[in-house]
Design an enzyme around this catalytic site. Sequence first.
Site, PDB file in Angstrom:
ATOM      1  N   GLY A   1       8.317   0.109  -7.254  1.00 27.95           N
ATOM      2  CA  GLY A   1       8.449  -0.171  -8.685  1.00 27.95           C
ATOM      3  C   GLY A   1       9.716  -0.934  -9.013  1.00 27.95           C
TER       4      GLY A   1
ATOM      5  N   ASN B   1       2.647  -3.048  -4.385  1.00 31.96           N
ATOM      6  CA  ASN B   1       4.091  -2.979  -4.627  1.00 31.96           C
ATOM      7  C   ASN B   1       4.842  -2.658  -3.339  1.00 31.96           C
ATOM      8  OD1 ASN B   1       3.596  -3.469  -7.286  1.00 31.96           O
ATOM      9  ND2 ASN B   1       4.022  -1.408  -8.011  1.00 31.96           N
TER      10      ASN B   1
ATOM     11  N   LYS C   1       5.483   6.377 -16.822  1.00 30.96           N
ATOM     12  CA  LYS C   1       6.535   6.149 -17.824  1.00 30.96           C
ATOM     13  C   LYS C   1       6.048   5.513 -19.120  1.00 30.96           C
ATOM     14  CE  LYS C   1       7.819   1.593 -16.068  1.00 30.96           C
ATOM     15  NZ  LYS C   1       8.921   0.726 -15.606  1.00 30.96           N
TER      16      LYS C   1
ATOM     17  N   LYS D   1      14.606   9.236 -23.238  1.00 33.49           N
ATOM     18  CA  LYS D   1      13.466   9.798 -23.981  1.00 33.49           C
ATOM     19  C   LYS D   1      13.314  11.294 -23.742  1.00 33.49           C
ATOM     20  CE  LYS D   1      10.865   5.478 -24.198  1.00 33.49           C
ATOM     21  NZ  LYS D   1      11.989   4.623 -23.779  1.00 33.49           N
TER      22      LYS D   1
ATOM     23  N   LYS E   1       9.880  14.495 -18.651  1.00 35.65           N
ATOM     24  CA  LYS E   1      11.140  14.162 -17.992  1.00 35.65           C
ATOM     25  C   LYS E   1      12.209  15.221 -18.281  1.00 35.65           C
ATOM     26  CE  LYS E   1      10.713  10.224 -15.731  1.00 35.65           C
ATOM     27  NZ  LYS E   1      11.094  10.111 -14.318  1.00 35.65           N
TER      28      LYS E   1
ATOM     29  N   GLY F   1      13.418  -6.138 -18.239  1.00 31.83           N
ATOM     30  CA  GLY F   1      12.635  -6.798 -17.209  1.00 31.83           C
ATOM     31  C   GLY F   1      11.826  -5.896 -16.325  1.00 31.83           C
TER      32      GLY F   1
END
Length: 620
Positions: free
Chosen positions: A300, A327, A376, A418, A430, A458
Amino acid sequence: MKDIYKYMDKKLIVRRSFLILLDILVMNFASLCAIVTRFDFRIAGVPLEYSEAVIRYAPLYTAITIVIFFIFRLYHSLWRYASIEEMTNVIYACTITALFNYIGMKLFNIHVPRSFYPLNLLFLICFVSGSRFFYRTLRMMNNRYRMDKQKHIMIIGAGEAASAIIKEITTSKYLDGKIVCAIDDNKSKIGSYIQGVKIVGSRYDIKSSVEKYTVTDIIIAIPSSSKKELKPILDICKETNCSLKILPGMYQIINNQISVSKLRNVEIEDLIGRDIIELDTESIMNYVSNKVVMVTGGGGSIGSELCRQIVKHKPKQLIIVDIYENNAYDIQQELINLYPELDLVVLIASVRNTNRMEYIFKAYRPELVYHAAAHKHVPLMEVSPNEAIKNNVFGTLKLVKASDKYGVKKFVQISTDKAVNPTNIMGASKRICEMIIQTYNNRSNTEFVAVRFGNVLGSNGSVIPLFKKQILQGGPVTVTHPDIIRYFMTIPEAVSLVLQAGAFAKGGEIFVLDMGEPVRIAELANNLIRLSGFTPGRDIAIEYIGLRPGEKLFEELLLDEEGLQDTANKMIHIGKPIPLDEEKFLQDLEELYMEVICESDNIKEIVHQIVPTYIEKSEI
C-alpha cells in the site's frame, strides 16, 4: 537506417555545394569591390586593363581559393554553430589565399594596383565571415521572435541559484523561453540586473509584473528558504495562472547542481507551508540494521514507502505481507531492481487468517513489525462495518498475539487522527486497535506502540488523486463541504514518523505528529486547479456535495484526556495512555468477535460500548 544516412548525405552535399557557390560569388565580388574602392567607388573610373586583368585571373583565383578553403575545413562546419574558432579559420584561410593569389598574379604577369591586394583581403574576410554568421544571426532573430510568442519567464530570487538558471536558459539553444524579469525582496537589489535581467520588484510586485511583461512561466529559485517561508510567495504566484516551477533545495548549490534539469513543478505539498520532518537516521539505523523486519500491507501507500525507507538502513531480512498480489508484486520488483543484495521475502496473506499469521511468525521470526494493513475508506466502511472490525480490529489482535508469542521486539501500529472522538466505524476500529496496543504492552515483553497522524497526500484513495482525476476529466471537482478542514502530511513524512516512533518507543505510547495548521479542503481544490493551469470557477467548477456518511468537519489528534509529552524530535509528541479496564476490554473483544462473525446488524452499537467517544455522525 541506410535510407536515413543516404538522405543525410544528400542533404550535406546540397548544403556544401550551396556554400561553395556562395563563396565563388563572394570572392569574386570581393575582387570587384577592391578594384572599385581603389578608384574612389567609380566603376567607370577603373582602367580597362585592370578590370580585364581581374576578370582574366578570376578562374584561377576561384580554384585556388576553394582549395585553400577546403584545406581549412570551411565546408565542414555547421553555420548554426559558427563561433570564434570558425572566425579564426576564415581569417587564416583568406590570408593564405591572398598570399597565393599575389604570387599567382606575379607569376602570370597580371598587373593590378598595389592597394588591390590588402583591399581584396579585407573584403574577402568580411564577406566570407559575414556569410558564415548571417545564418546564425537569422536563427537567433527567429528564436527571439518565436520566444516572444511563447514562454516569458519570471525568476523569483536573485542569488546564485537564480544566476545559474538565468545563464543556462539564456545561452541554451534547446530551451524554449526567455527571462523577462526577476523578483527579489532585497530592496537594495531592485532596479539592478542579474545576468542581464532586470530585478523589477519584490514579492508584492509579482502580479503587476506578470501583467506588464506578459509572463507565462514563473521559476522560484530560492533553495535556501523553508517551505514555511515560501508559502506566502507561492500563494501569490498561484493567483497568476502562470506555470510554476521550483528549485528543490539548498544542497543543489553546495553540490554545484544548479541547472534547469533540477527544476520541478510546484506541487500541492509546497502550498501546505510546513517543513519536512527531520529524521534521527542514526537512531533508526541502530534498531533496524541487521534485524528481521516485517511490514503488513507492504504494497500500500504507507507500507510500500516504509519498505523503501527501511531497506536504506540495511535490515537482515525484509518480509512484505499483503493480500493484494498486484501491489505486492510492484514493490517487490522495485526493491529487487534497486537493492539486488537485499534478503527480501514477499508473502500473499491476510492478517485475518490466524493459521497463516501463525505460520509466518513461526517460520521467519520477525524482530520488528510495522502493521500498515487496514481498511481505511470511511464511506465504504460505514456500509460494511463488520468488515472494518474483522480486518482492522481482529487482524491487529491476531498480529499482536503472534508478536507476543514469537518474541517480536517492537510492534508499531499505524493509527489515524480519525481514532480521536470517532464519528465513523473506521475511526472507531482504529481506536480499538490503539486500546489493544495499550493492553498487550502491559502483558508482553514486546514493545507495542501506535503512531497517529492525519491525511496523507497522494495515498491511494486520498483526496488529491481524486481531485487530479476530476481535473483531467474537465471537472467538476467535488468537495464535501466549504468549511471542512484536515491535517495533511506527505507519504515520506508519515513513514518518517513511523520509523522515528520505533526508535523512541519504550512501549505503550501513542505518537502524535505536530502537523502544523489544518488545511481547508476547498482551498486545496482551488490550489490544485490553479497548479494544473486552470482558473477555478471559470475553467473547472467546484461542486459541494455534502458530508459523506461518518465524516466530520474537522479531525482531532488528541482525546481530551490525553496530554502531550515532548520527544527528541520537536515535531513528534507522545499522548499519555488513557486508563483502561483491561480485563473488561478483553471480554468485550470476545463478545464483539462473536457478533462480527455472525454478521450482526448491531456492530456499531457494540463498538460504541467499547469506545464511548464513538458517536455516529447522525447522532451529533
